[in-house]
Structure formats: structure tokens, C-alpha cells
Design a protein around this motif. Structure first.
Motif, PDB file in Angstrom:
ATOM      1  N   GLN A 198       0.828  -1.209   0.000  1.00  0.00           N
ATOM      2  CA  GLN A 198       0.000   0.000   0.000  1.00  0.00           C
ATOM      3  C   GLN A 198       0.865   1.262   0.000  1.00  0.00           C
TER       4      GLN A 198
ATOM      5  N   SER B  79      -7.763  -8.476   0.905  1.00  0.00           N
ATOM      6  CA  SER B  79      -6.723  -7.471   0.703  1.00  0.00           C
ATOM      7  C   SER B  79      -5.778  -7.863  -0.431  1.00  0.00           C
TER       8      SER B  79
ATOM      9  N   SER C 199       0.366  -6.371   6.131  1.00  0.00           N
ATOM     10  CA  SER C 199      -0.169  -5.583   5.009  1.00  0.00           C
ATOM     11  C   SER C 199      -1.220  -6.346   4.219  1.00  0.00           C
TER      12      SER C 199
ATOM     13  N   ASN D 116      -6.190  -5.801  -3.513  1.00  0.00           N
ATOM     14  CA  ASN D 116      -5.644  -4.447  -3.541  1.00  0.00           C
ATOM     15  C   ASN D 116      -4.179  -4.395  -3.936  1.00  0.00           C
TER      16      ASN D 116
END
Length: 853
Positions: A21, A585, A579, A588
Motif C-alpha cells: 500500500q 486485501s 499488510s 488491492n
């Protein structure tokens, strides 16, 4: 030293844990980071400058020497400001693979498995390692200790020591037999010398053949102790009786030696893994027998001429007088029994045929196995958890098992392994190596302790433990939860999913096996990423781009190497665990794009992520997908019964023709040995018959000599059954050796009877009767010498004694029964074949005398 394999996964490395990210916030992706890390640390040649007078080597600071320098590496510029690696990643010195672990008891450890080179002496290798350990330990950090957690040479040393003691005891017992019967110290010393001379000569030949002292060669030497004195006993007993030369008995000794070598011919040329295993045993035994024959024909007569005196020249002791009276009473009883039997020859022949039939019945009905289970003080175990277990959860359950095992009073320590390596193929498998107290310090065997431990760990949830005693003599090449394996092969994994559960359910109903399990792990959780190739192409993204990004993020990828003066360190790239807290996730994760306005596209924008089930691993055998079903034998169950019941369970499932089945490892070797057992025994009989036929120039007399064998077979099989042992490879070898031992009695009787017929003109009845009485003493001596030579193997309780015990049982049981029967049946069978030969001889003579028409 041949190979050193570290276990535990703690190979030093530099780990770069990136935050995808934060990278995306700077307009970067993890694939960009991989390329940059690889480019900032290089070690390549740069050439040299060769001037008119001087030459210069070109060096640079392209190689990172300190891992901390990675943190200060500039990876990009944003708005004129540098972006450092420390802004988007965490750099640390840690293990190269964090999903491998090893423990010694409850302490995390690096376990080094050391293997010797094939031709190296294992004891000498271990001694050298132990000698170097203090020096190696001094180079380690202060907080680290070096401990030897398992040493296989301890078992070898103990086993060899116990076998050597049994060898010495056997020699002592054999010498005692000689003294009791001859009652003459010089006459006892002479054959006793033949034992060390023959054994030393054998050791010299073994050295030239590059053999080593191990369980099998020592077992051959122990057995040979009873063999090597036989020829000397026959020679010296004859000399003591007559104080004559060696000529009268020389042919008998040659017959004994050559026929005994003939028995070993099938063992020498036996094929397969077991044949290669026991070839050294057969060669050692054959060499000892040959040397003993030479000693009996050369050294023994020479010593007799030097040391022996006529009994008239010396006064007999009271012990000699008493023992002689006892022997004369025994001989008188035998004479009366022999008269009784020879007056009822038909009944005796019926008894002989009955022993032959009973031998066949016992061979068919006795349970059969491969090798006896040994107790070497170590238990190996395989732990199996759910297919979808994580590494962290697997470690917790593995350590819970270790705590439960260490509470057992007979356990001294253990090593534990978790993670995918060269042995564990899946994450849900772990391994244990459990060390037990010395055999003398515990009352239970390793097999009993293994079953007890299985009950003690039953309360640990979410994981199963399969235990089996480690074997010093094993034919398995793979690590399996259980001792025996049954393998299915076929082209279709879907067919396995249908038929394997049904077959396992059937096998679990079999009473002779337990712990049935398979490696058909089809319930593993899998994340399936379905790429929309057309949409991805619009952004300039390919399947390779997706694979690289995923591997960079989750694969602990090696992206560079740091070299120093003595070693090297891999640089590992992976995403920070925190993360990517959930599977969602993963969508992403940003991918580099050539057409996107931001230069990157999230994975969920071009792919669909779903969770499915799939096999953890697909094993192969002979290039086909395969499933291995492993099992252990139930208490007091035989491998032969288990194999038969498994074959019936397989037929009940009605497998399709595309799926083939076979046993592997020890079970396969058992099947091979079972199919060759009858041929091995028949080959031994045929070899002995041919040799005896050549020596006696007769077709009949070898049959008379071989008629002694059924009674030996009855004794050996009954002894094994009464003791609760299966008829395994060791027992079969014992029966083969019995063929060589038992026929010696008949050879001595038949040889003297033929001599009396040919040279003294005695009728067959008188000749065989006299021969039986004259050879009664040496027959008793050689039989008792062989029995007492095998007695230490039967009574031994030390390390490795389980392997030798069936051999002692077979030899002692066979000799005990055959001694009682063959002394009476051999003369009767001799006379039967003599009458048969005379009848056919008269018919042939009458046919030859008829005039031609």
C-alpha cells in the motif's frame, strides 16, 4: 563425510518486507522494488586498465556489504524529494525461509543431519566429527550450544559389542561340548584351535573383500562357530578312537565341507534387494567353512601327532571314568532303540512320510513376515494435521505433541521438524525422532512404548501422530507415517477421489492392520485467481505480470545475493504479513500498467479471486499419479495375513482397469521374498543333491542323506510358532543352514556304512547298524556344538538381538527334533533304498541276459 543437511530453515538471509500500500502511494509496485533491489547490489567483473608500465584492476562499491545499507537506498523521487527503502519496507537479518522450523525438545534449534560417504567407516567418521566439535563450537556465538541429539553409531557399537559377546560365549560352549565328550585336555585344545584360526582367516578375507563388521557378518561368524569345529570334531574323534591318520576320515570331511558350501550357493546368487543384503553373510560363512575344512585336514592331524597319546599310556581321571559310563549307557539305549526300529522298518518309513507331510502343512500354515521388528532405542513419528492448517497453527500443535511425548518416563529427548523440505512434502506434515532410554534401563520394547505414546497424545486436538520403531535393517526409501505401504497408480486423479476412500474404509475393517491412512490430500484450500485476459491486455498486463507480483509478495523470493569473505546471504523479498491481513486485501495488490493514467491497476480490477479446494500434492510413481496407503500391523498379526486381507479388500472395491495396485517398500520386498522362498529351498536341495551325487557316484545315497531334512523342518517351524515368531527371511536362512547341518549326520553314517560294505564285505544291515553306533559320538558332538553355538543368539537380549533370535530358534529347534528322528530313520531309509536298488539291479540284469529275438 558425505552429506550435511540442515533442518530448521534458519539459513541466514536479509529479508526485505515491503508494504504494497505504501508503494502504491508513491506510484510504485512490488515488481519495481524487486528490480531495484537486484540492481543496487551486484558483483560483476569490471575489467582492468593496462597502461604502459602499470596494470590496474577496477573495483567499485557495487556490492553491499552491510544489510543496513539497504535502508538508505533511494528507490524513487517524489516532488523532488527522495523516497528511501525504509519508507516502504522493513529490512532485517532473519531466516531465509520462515516457514521451516526444528526443535530439540522444547528449544528451537538448527539440526544438522550428517551422512557418511558410501565407502566410509561410519564409526570412524563419527569419532572424527566428535573430535572436531569443540573447535567448531568455539567459533559460534556465546549463546549457542552444540549437542549431539542422535547418534546411530551408539546402536551399532552396542549391537556389535553384544554380538561379539555372543560370539565369545558360543566359542566357550562349543569347547565345553568337545571336552565333555572327549574328556581329554589335549584333544579338546586341538579342535578349539581351529575356531580362532578359521575366524581369523575369515576376517583376513573379509578385509580383502572390503567387508565390514556389522550385524549380518557377525551373525555369520556366530553361526560359523558351530560349523568350523564339526570337521575338526569328526577328525579328532576318529583319531582318538583309533590313533590313526587322517586318511580314513578325509573323504568324509571333504563331503561335509563341499556339501555345506553347496547349501550356500542359492544364498550367494539370490537376487533382489534381500539377495544383495545377504550376499555378504553367505560369503563370510562360506569362507569360514572352507578354511575350517582345510584346517581339519592339515593342522588338526599334525597337532594330534604331536600332542595326543594312547589312552593306555595315561591314567584316566574319575571324571573320564564317570562320563564314559554315562555315555556307554546312552549308547546302549540308542542301540536298543535302533534294534527296535530296524525290526519295524515299515512303521518307521510311515513315520518318515508323516514328518514330510507335517513339514509341508506347517510351512503352509505358519504366519510369514519379512524381518523381525528391532528395538534400537529410537521411535520415528509422522504428525498429520488438517489439509488447510497454517504454519503457525501447525507449529502450535507440533509443540503440544512434543510436550506430551516428553512427559513419558522412557523418553530421553526428541527432535521435531515442521515445514516443507526435502522430506516433508506438505505443510500439514511434521516429523519426530524420539530417543528412548537404554534398553537395560526400561522394561518395555520400543513397539510397546510407541503404542503407549499414541494413547498419551490422543488428547492433542487437530493433529494425529503415527509412530513406528526405527529399524537398523530397513528396505524403505521413503518416509511414511506407517511401516508398510500399498500404492495405487492411475491416470485420473478423479478416479482416486472415488475409489481410495472406499478402499481405506475396507482396510480399516481388517483386524490384522491398524493406523490406516493415505496421502490423498484433496481438501487443501486454494485461492484461484481467474484473470480476465482481454481486460488485462487493455492495461498492458499479462499473466506473467500477475505471477511475478504474486511471487514477489508471497513467495519469499530470492532477488539478490550478498557475498562476504567466507559466506553468502540471500536477499529475500516478501510483503509484510500485516499488510495483507485477509484474502480480500490480496485484490488491492497493484500491478504495473502501461496504459493506466496512474501507471498501476489493482489485481481485483482485472481478475476474480475465489477460494476452492485442491490437492496439496500429487505424488507420482513410474510417471503416473499415485496414492500411497500406509498401515501398521496389529499386535501379534503377521504380514502374510495382512497382505492377503488387503488383496481381498481391494477386490471387493472393484477398481477400474486403469488403476493398478502394488505393495511398496518392505511389503513389496516381503512379496518378492515369499515368492522366492520355495525356489530358494529347492535350489539348496538340488545343489546338495548334485554335489553328493558327484561325490558318491550314486543317485540313491544322496536321497538317503537328504531324507533327514523333513524332521529338521518340523523342529524349526514348531520352534518359531511356539515362540510366536513369523517365518521371515532370517528364519528361512536358518532352515537353509539346517539343510547343511542336519545332512552331516547322515553323511557320517552313510559314508562309514559304504566303507564297511566295500572294503570289509559286510552286508548292508550290519554295515549301517555298525556305522550308526560308531558315529553316534561325533554326531552328538557336532549337533550339540551347533546347537550351543546358536544358543547365545536365542538367549541374547542386547541391541540387535531381535534380528539374530529367529536364526537361533530355527537352528536349535530343527537340530533338537532331527537329532531324535534321523538317528533312527536314516538307517531304515538306507536299507530301503538298498533293497530298491538291488531289485531294479536284478531286473536290469535279467533283461540284459535275455537272448535277442
Amino acid at each position: 563425510m558425505g552429506l550435511v543437511t540442515p533442518a530448521g530453515g534458519n539459513v541466514p538471509a536479509v529479508r526485505v518486507e515491503a508494504d504494497p500500500q505504501k508503494l502504491a502511494a508513491y506510484g510504485l509496485n512490488i515488481d519495481d522494488l524487486r528490480s531495484l533491489i537486484a540492481n543496487v547490489n551486484v558483483s560483476q567483473p569490471k575489467g582492468n586498465i593496462d597502461g604502459p608500465k602499470l596494470d590496474y584492476t577496477i573495483n567499485g562499491n557495487d556490492q553491499i556489504e552491510n544489510p543496513e545499507d539497504y535502508l538508505n537506498t533511494v528507490i524513487s523521487y517524489q516532488n523532488g524529494a527522495p523516497v528511501y527503502l525504509r519508507d516502504v519496507a522493513r529490512v532485517s537479518q532473519a531466516a531465509q525461509n520462515t516457514e521451516q522450523g526444528a526443535w530439540y525438545n522444547n528449544t528451537q534449534a538448527i539440526v544438522l543431519n550428517v551422512q557418511r560417504q558410501p565407502a566410509a567407516n561410519v564409526i570412524a567418521t563419527v569419532d572424527q566429527i566428535k573430535k572436531q566439535l569443540p573447535q567448531l563450537e568455539s567459533t559460534l556465538p556465546a549463546g549457542m550450544k552444540v549437542e549431539i541429539v542422535a547418534d546411530s553409531t551408539a546402536v551399532i557399537r552396542s549391537s556389535v559389542s553384544d554380538a561379539a559377546f555372543e560370539l565369545g560365549l558360543a566359542i566357550g560352549l562349543v569347547v565345553l561340548v568337545i571336552f565333555v565328550f572327549l574328556r581329554n585336555v589335549p584333544a579338546t585344545i586341538i579342535p578349539s584351535i581351529s575356531v580362532p584360526v578359521s575366524l581369523v582367516g575369515t576376517l583376513a578375507v573379509m578385509y580383502q573383500l572390503h567387508y565390514s563388521i556389522d550385524n549380518l557378518s557377525l551373525m555369520a561368524l556366530i553361526i560359523a562357530t558351530g560349523f568350523v569345529v564339526d570337521d575338526s570334531i569328526v577328525m579328532i574323534e576318529n583319531i582318538v578312537r583309533y590313533l590313526e591318520g587322517a586318511g580314513q576320515i578325509g573323504f568324509t570331511i571333504v563331503s561335509l565341507t563341499v556339501s555345506l558350501i553347496a547349501v550356500l550357493i542359492p544364498l550367494l546368487f539370490m537376487g533382489g534387494v534381500i539377495g544383495r543384503l545377504f550376499s555378504e553373510f553367505a560369503v563370510t560363512l562360506a569362507v569360514t567353512i572352507v578354511i575350517s575344512g582345510v584346517v581339519s585336514l592339515t593342522l588338526v592331524p599334525m597337532l594330534c601327532a604331536r600332542l595326543l597319546r594312547s589312552s593306555a599310556e595315561r591314567k584316566q581321571s574319575r571324571f573320564e571314568q564317570v562320563s564314559e559310563r554315562l555315555f556307554n549307557k546312552l549308547l546302549g539305549a540308542y542301540e536298543r532303540g535302533l534294534n527296535f526300529v530296524m525290526a519295524r522298518q515299515t512303521l518307521t518309513l510311515v513315520v518318515f512320510l508323516g514328518t514330510l507331510a507335517l513339514t509341508l502343512i506347517l510351512y503352509i500354515t505358519i504366519p510369514k513376515g519379512l524381518f523381525p521388528v528391532q528395538d534400537v532405542g529410537v521411535i520415528q513419528a509422522i504428525s498429520v494435521a488438517d489439509n488447510s492448517v497454517s504454519y503457525t497453527a501447525m507449529v502450535e500443535r507440533q509443540r503440544a505433541l512434543a510436550e506430551a511425548i516428553l512427559k513419558d518416563s522412557d523418553v530421553t529427548g526428541l527432535t521435531s521438524y515442521v515445514g516443507i523440505d526435502g522430506t516433508n512434502t506438505t505443510l500439514n506434515n511434521g516429523r519426530f525422532l524420539i530417543n528412548l532410554k537404554a534398553r537395560d534401563d526400561r522394561s518395555k520394547t520400543a513397539s510397546v512404548i510407541a503404542r503407549r505414546l499414541q494413547g498419551e497424545v490422543a488428547d492433542v486436538s487437530g493433529i494425529q501422530l503415527y509412530l513406528q520403531p526405527e529399524q537398523d535393517l530397513t528396505l524403505d526409501t521413503t518416509v511414511s507415517p506407517n511401516q508398510y505401504q500399498f500404492v495405487l497408480r492411475g491416470p485420473s486423479q478423479q478416479a482416486f477421489q472415488q475409489y481410495v476412500p472406499e478402499l481405506i474404509a475396507g482396510m480399516k475393517k481388517i483386524s490384522s492392520i491398524t493406523d490406516v491412512t493415505s496421502d490423498l490430500d484433496n481438501d487443501g484450500l486454494s485461492v484461484n485467481i481467474e484473470l480476465n485476459r482481454q481486460l488485462a491486455a487493455r492495461y498492458g498486463i499479462t499473466a506473467a505480470t500477475v505471477d511475478n507480483a504474486l511471487y514477489d509478495t508471497l513467495g519469499q523470493r530470492i532477488v539478490s545475493t550478498i557475498f562476504d569473505q567466507s559466506s553468502q546471504y540471500r536477499v529475500i523479498l516478501v510483503a509484510k504479513p500485516e499488510s495483507l491481513p485477509t484474502l480480500e486485501s490480496l485484490g488491492n495488490l497493484y500491478l504495473p500498467s502501461q496504459t493506466s493514467s496512474t501507471g498501476q491497476v489493482p489485481l481485483k480490477g482485472i481478475a476474480t479471486i475465489s477460494i476452492t479446494k485442491s490437492p496439496l500434492v500429487i505424488s507420482h510413481l513410474a510417471q503416473f499419479p499415485a496414492v500411497t496407503i500406509s498401515f501398521n500391523l496389529a499386535t501379534d498379526a503377521s504380514l502374510s495375513k495382512a497382505v492377503d486381507e488387503i488383496n481381498r479388500a481391494e477386490k471387493a472395491v472393484h477398481l477400474p482397469p486403469s488403476i493398478t495396485s502394488s505393495f511398496q517398500g518392505a511389503a513389496q520386498a516381503f512379496q518378492d521374498s515369499l515368492s522366492s522362498e520355495v525356489f530358494l529351498l529347492m535350489a539348496a536341495l538340488i545343489a546338495v543333491y548334485i554335489v553328493l551325487g558327484v561325490l558318491y557316484e550314486s543317485f540313491i545315497h544322496p536321497v538317503t542323506i537328504l531324507s533327514t531334512l523333513p524332521s529338521a523342518g518340523i523342529g524349526a517351524l514348531l520352534a518359531l510358532m511356539i515362540a510366536g515368531h513369523d517365518l521371515d527371511v532370517i528364519g528361512i536362512i536358518g532352515i537353509v543352514l539346517l539343510i547343511g547341518i542336519v545332512k552331516k549326520n547322515a553323511i557320517m553314517i552313510v559314508d562309514f556304512a559304504l566303507e564297511a560294505e566295500r572294503k570289509e564285505g559286510k552286508p548292508p544291515h550290519e554295515a549301517i547298524f555298525q556305522a550308526s553306533l560308531l558315529r553316534f559320538r561325533p554326531i552328538l558332538m557336532t549337533t550339540l556344538a551347533a546347537m550351543l553355538g546358536a544358543l547365545p543368539m536365542l538367549l541374547g537380549t542386547g541391541t540387535g538381538s531381535e534380528l539374530r533370535r529367529p536364526l537361533g530358534l530355527a537352528i536349535i529347534g530343527g537340530l533338537a527334533v532331527s537329532q531324535l528322528l534321523t538317528l533312527f530313520t536314516t538307517p531304515v531309509i538306507y536299507l530301503f533304498f538298498d533293497r530298491l536298488a538291488a531289485r531294479f539291479g536284478r531286473k536290469n540284469a535279467e533283461t540284459a541276459s535275455e537272448p535277442a529275438p
